[in-house]
Design an enzyme around this catalytic site. Structure first.
Site, short mmCIF file in Angstrom:
data_model
loop_
_atom_site.label_atom_id
_atom_site.label_comp_id
_atom_site.label_asym_id
_atom_site.label_seq_id
_atom_site.Cartn_x
_atom_site.Cartn_y
_atom_site.Cartn_z
N SER A 192 0.86 -1.18 0.00
CA SER A 192 0.00 0.00 0.00
C SER A 192 0.90 1.22 0.00
CB SER A 192 -0.90 0.02 1.23
OG SER A 192 -1.56 1.26 1.34
N ARG A 193 0.78 2.04 -1.05
CA ARG A 193 1.68 3.19 -1.15
C ARG A 193 1.28 4.32 -0.21
NH1 ARG A 193 1.25 1.76 -6.88
NH2 ARG A 193 3.00 0.37 -7.32
#
Length: 508
Positions: free
Chosen positions: A365-366
């Site tokens: 998850s950025r």
């Protein structure tokens, strides 16, 4: 015989002249040159816009797709069986739009937003263009607000924030739709609505989603946009844009919208079919050159709005199906490049009975910890690292004949940590339950258990906390932090429950 005086006649004529209102109506019309497979070539539609709605003589509506020098190509949104060569076509001057309203909550609609659930028509006072510009940089703010899914595998290691675009990717039958729909019950009471866009899915699968949502009480804040596998490509293609327009309606009204695109692989195939029939130049794997653009348009509309616009949000969970784990394929890599991270579902884990079958090691998850509750950040910091190290160690340990004690202990810990993310469907966990479960794993409290006992132990631990240590939830829930004051009852609960659990296992 009635005698009419000349002055009366002249006054009547004058009155008619005064009331005369000259109105000129100009219609942009053309003629069908060729029709087949839902595609019509039209001559004479001068000035027609790309994406403009056109109306055929039989009442069928189409969309202008190809604009060439001497003709325009239009795709019919219906079956197009009554459209014939030589029939007239009229440009409407309108771009495709759909009605939007809160009355659509709880309904199943098609791509033009017409109800198809047999519950009658729905009144709507507003409409939105299905293609609208994404919010600009100034209109957005950074993703910071967590969107709790209730799944430990996601909330602890791959957190999703409101306004984020998180791809769900994996082979068929690995539980992609289940992961997306399991996040729904956790949105209750959070000023949130959910839009589920089913593109090219089996009608039975769509019915199952609707029935499951009704059973969980989630249908009251859900809109299902369904264009099933038997729908023409011209109907499947605009479905994501219809869903995005419905979600945007809520986002701009200071609500939180969650939109699930299930799945974009089918939409890409519909786009390919629509482009090959009018003889557009094909690109890689015969997809048109703008297939990336067709996915970026709905996904870029997901955003967390600024304070000036009310801080509404639209969170997107696009789903993409891979073939035999081929992630570097054309469509998966395109969507990965647009999204803010991906949740990878592994066929091997699914076949091994792991539910949800999320491969934590290669999922990312950025938004990272910016979209994570502080309590989860405090206890889950080591979890992903230890799981990744365990996966690497497990692969190398298969070829090693003699392992030292530290390596054996690390392998044993990893095997137990891998049991943490397993959850039955649907069983979303609250923040305090996730914190307690994760803490029990990373602190080594599960090391004394057999692997087969871990799941039962954790379920009973969560029940024990509710009944015997309610102060833990009372401390953790309001602040969303894991303080020393909250750690004391949790450690006591884990110690007491471990002793009673092991004693019970010996008696058995």
């Amino acid at each position: 015989m009635v005698n009419t005086r000349p002055d009366e006649i002249s006054s009547i004529i004058l009155g008619q002249i005064e009331q005369y209102d000259q109105e000129v109506k100009v219609f942009n019309t053309g003629t069908v040159l060729q029709v087949g497979d839902g595609i019509a070539r039209i001559h004479g539609l001068d000035g027609v816009m790309a994406g403009e709605l056109v109306e055929f003589e039989d009442g069928t509506v189409g969309t202008a797709l190809n604009l060439e020098s001497d003709n325009a190509g239009a795709v019919s949104t219906g079956d197009g069986l009554a459209t014939q060569e030589g029939s007239s076509v009229k440009a409407t001057g309108k771009i495709a739009q759909i009605p939007v309203s809160d009355a659509y909550l709880g309904r199943v609609v098609n791509a033009p937003a017409q109800p198809i659930d047999g519950k009658g028509r729905t009144a709507a006072s507003e409409s939105r263009l299905i293609e609208s510009p994404a919010p600009g940089t100034i209109s957005r703010r950074s993703v910071y607000e967590p969107m709790q899914t209730g799944l430990i595998a996601i909330d602890s290691t791959i957190p999703i924030g409101r306004g984020q675009r998180e791809l769900v990717i994996g082979d068929r039958q690995t539980g992609k739709t289940a992961v997306a729909t399991d996040t729904i019950p956790n949105q209750r009471g959070q000023n949130a609505i959910r839009v589920h866009v089913a593109i090219g899915q089996k009608a039975s699968s769509v019915a199952q989603v609707v029935n499951t949502s009704e059973e969980r009480g989630a249908m009251e804040y859900t809109i299902v946009v369904a264009e099933t596998a038997n729908s023409p490509a011209t109907s499947q293609y605009p479905a994501p844009y219809t869903g995005a327009a419905s979600a945007e309606y809520s986002m701009y009204r200071k609500q939180h919208a969650l939109i699930i695109y299930d799945d974009l692989s089918k939409q890409a195939q519909a786009h390919r079919q629509m482009s090959l029939l009018p003889r557009r130049p094909p690109g890689r794997e015969a997809y048109p050159g703008d297939v990336l653009h067709s996915h970026s348009r709905p996904l870029e509309r997901a955003a967390k709005l600024s304070s000036q616009l009310g801080e509404g949000s639209m969170t997107a969970l696009p789903i993409v199906e891979t073939q035999a784990g081929d992630v570097p394929a054309y469509i998966p890599t395109n969507v990965i490049s647009i999204t803010d991270g991906q949740i990878f579902l592994s066929a091997d884990l699914s076949n091994a009975g792991v539910r949800p079958a999320i491969n934590v090691g290669i999922s990312v998850s950025r938004a990272g910890s910016a979209a994570q509750i502080k309590a989860m950040k405090q206890v889950a910091g080591k979890l992903k690292l230890e799981l990744a190290q365990f996966a690497e160690l497990e692969a190398s340990a298969q070829s090693a004949s003699d392992l030292d004690k530290a390596t054996r202990n690390q392998l044993a810990r990893g095997q137990r940590l891998r049991e943490l993310p397993k959850q039955s469907q649907p069983a979303p966990l609250s923040v305090e339950e996730q914190v307690a479960t994760t803490h029990a794993g990373v602190s080594g409290c599960l090391d004394v258990l057999d692997i087969g006992q871990v799941q039962g132990f954790l379920v009973q631990l969560r029940e024990y906390l509710i009944t015997n240590k309610p102060d833990f939830a009372e401390i953790t829930r309001p602040t969303k932090t894991f303080t020393e004051r909250a750690e004391i009852p949790l450690k006591e609960a884990i110690k007491e429950h471990t002793e009673s659990f092991l004693l019970l296992q010996k008696q058995i």
